[in-house]
Design a protein around this motif. Structure first.
Motif, mmCIF file in Angstrom:
data_model
loop_
_atom_site.group_PDB
_atom_site.id
_atom_site.type_symbol
_atom_site.label_atom_id
_atom_site.label_comp_id
_atom_site.label_asym_id
_atom_site.label_seq_id
_atom_site.Cartn_x
_atom_site.Cartn_y
_atom_site.Cartn_z
ATOM 1 N N GLU A 1 0.833 -1.200 0.000
ATOM 2 C CA GLU A 1 0.000 0.000 0.000
ATOM 3 C C GLU A 1 0.873 1.257 0.000
ATOM 4 N N ALA A 2 1.975 1.225 0.747
ATOM 5 C CA ALA A 2 2.874 2.377 0.804
ATOM 6 C C ALA A 2 3.490 2.659 -0.563
ATOM 7 N N VAL A 3 3.919 1.603 -1.257
ATOM 8 C CA VAL A 3 4.509 1.778 -2.580
ATOM 9 C C VAL A 3 3.466 2.290 -3.576
ATOM 10 N N SER A 4 2.263 1.735 -3.501
ATOM 11 C CA SER A 4 1.191 2.203 -4.392
ATOM 12 C C SER A 4 0.904 3.679 -4.168
ATOM 13 N N GLU B 1 10.938 2.569 -8.270
ATOM 14 C CA GLU B 1 11.210 3.811 -8.995
ATOM 15 C C GLU B 1 10.685 5.041 -8.268
ATOM 16 N N CYS B 2 9.618 4.865 -7.493
ATOM 17 C CA CYS B 2 8.994 5.997 -6.815
ATOM 18 C C CYS B 2 9.697 6.389 -5.518
ATOM 19 N N VAL B 3 10.667 5.595 -5.093
ATOM 20 C CA VAL B 3 11.354 5.861 -3.822
ATOM 21 C C VAL B 3 12.709 6.508 -4.113
ATOM 22 N N ASP B 4 12.939 7.677 -3.530
ATOM 23 C CA ASP B 4 14.190 8.409 -3.747
ATOM 24 C C ASP B 4 15.233 8.101 -2.684
ATOM 25 N N TYR B 5 14.783 7.928 -1.444
ATOM 26 C CA TYR B 5 15.708 7.688 -0.332
ATOM 27 C C TYR B 5 15.108 6.665 0.621
ATOM 28 N N VAL B 6 16.002 5.918 1.286
ATOM 29 C CA VAL B 6 15.592 5.003 2.352
ATOM 30 C C VAL B 6 16.455 5.282 3.564
ATOM 31 N N ILE B 7 15.823 5.350 4.718
ATOM 32 C CA ILE B 7 16.546 5.483 5.977
ATOM 33 C C ILE B 7 16.363 4.187 6.760
ATOM 34 N N ALA B 8 17.468 3.552 7.096
ATOM 35 C CA ALA B 8 17.440 2.288 7.833
ATOM 36 C C ALA B 8 17.754 2.555 9.301
ATOM 37 N N ALA C 1 7.723 15.751 -5.407
ATOM 38 C CA ALA C 1 8.322 15.680 -4.072
ATOM 39 C C ALA C 1 9.323 14.532 -4.012
ATOM 40 N N LYS C 2 10.353 14.701 -3.199
ATOM 41 C CA LYS C 2 11.272 13.610 -2.910
ATOM 42 C C LYS C 2 10.610 12.688 -1.888
ATOM 43 N N ILE C 3 10.641 11.385 -2.149
ATOM 44 C CA ILE C 3 9.963 10.435 -1.276
ATOM 45 C C ILE C 3 10.996 9.614 -0.509
ATOM 46 N N VAL C 4 10.826 9.627 0.831
ATOM 47 C CA VAL C 4 11.742 8.936 1.743
ATOM 48 C C VAL C 4 10.973 7.824 2.445
#
Length: 314
Positions: free
Chosen positions: A76-79, A110-117, A90-93
């Motif tokens: 759902e988050a990716v959709s 493709e829709c995700v620009d950054y990931v914080i672990a 917008a940049k998506i994190v």
């Protein structure tokens, strides 16, 4: 700069305010004053679809969208992120348990620009500062995964926050607290508090990729100060401690209870506990301080199963 922090819709809803987003918001407000930041919890309206949720984000006109995701809401988050990308620039994190466990897989979307672990307060605040300054040095943001010319870039991990008292209290004013189903039987709003992070036990079913195995606790004074703020600012007198193991440090629990009694605070609270961390004297003190309910991690009535999951109880 505008920031939208988003809790995607769960299939059957979520009764709890997304406290992690309120911590992120408070950290950004402290580190970069003047930023317009809002929280969107799409569990509050089960009638809206993904496109409508994206349209609501669009009206906010954010520069950054921060999305929290457990595994059960990842699709759902990716959709939702895809729909947001269609309607605003917008940049998506992504952050939270699932992206922390699978950062590169999440970043491959493709829709995700950054990931914080891992724990996100420091990392997200540092990322916001870098982007606010016009694309600052991303390589210095610990815990960050990002894309550079099609390559996945992985920074060094972000250290766990050793002193939780250093974190600003969550920005509850960004929630519509009265709309959440988490209420007493009499219909009174219950506020959630996280008084510790991490757990030193080794139950096999537990995921520790976000808060780690080291047990870190807020001081009794810091917790009582938060409760006082909740009572005075929001007129809420019912509390639920949602950390995994509120009662690990018995002396801290006693200090919290004694402070509540000394201040004459008329509150009710609930918490979670292991069955091997209570005593009659402690329970009597907790009741005098306002405790009305404890959720125990019993897990099974079968000793073989308890041994197999390394629960450490009889």
């Amino acid at each position: 700069m505008r920031i939208a922090l988003v809790a995607p819709r769960w299939k059957n809803g979520n009764s709890y305010p997304p406290l992690g987003l309120a911590y992120l918001a408070a950290s950004v407000i402290k580190s970069a004053p003047g930023i317009d930041i809002r929280i969107f919890d799409f569990n509050l309206d089960s009638t809206a679809d993904t496109e409508q949720n994206a349209a609501e984000i669009q009206r906010c006109a954010p520069d950054i969208v921060g999305m929290t995701s457990m595994t059960n809401v990842y699709k759902e988050a990716v959709s939702l992120a895809r729909e947001i990308k269609k309607v605003c620039d917008a940049k998506i994190v992504f952050g939270g348990p699932h992206p922390s466990l699978f950062p590169e897989e999440t970043l491959s979307e493709e829709c995700v620009d950054y990931v914080i672990a891992g724990e996100g307060e420091r990392a997200f605040s540092a990322l916001v500062t870098a982007l606010k300054d016009g694309g600052g040095e991303l390589s210095t943001v610990k815990g960050l995964y990002y894309k550079d010319a099609g390559r996945v870039m992985k920074n060094e991990p972000c250290e766990l926050v050793a002193d939780l008292d250093e974190l600003p209290l969550p920005a509850r004013d960004l929630f519509e607290l009265d709309k959440y189903p988490l209420k007493t039987r009499a219909g009174k709003v219950i506020a959630t508090i996280m008084s510790s992070r991490g757990c030193p036990f080794h139950c096999t079913y537990c995921f520790k990729g976000l808060f780690g195995k080291s047990y870190r606790q807020r001081s009794a004074q810091n917790i009582v100060d938060e409760i006082s703020g909740i009572v005075n600012r929001f007129n809420i007198t019912d509390i639920y401690f949602i950390d995994d193991i509120f009662m690990l440090n018995i002396e801290r629990v006693k200090s919290i209870c004694n402070m509540l009694i000394e201040k004459g605070m008329k509150i009710s609270f609930r918490c979670l506990a292991r069955v091997d961390k209570v005593s009659a004297d402690l329970l009597e003190l907790m009741k005098r301080a306002g405790c009305i309910e404890i959720h125990y991690g019993i897990e099974s009535g079968n000793q073989e199963i308890l041994n197999g999951i390394k629960k450490g109880i009889s």
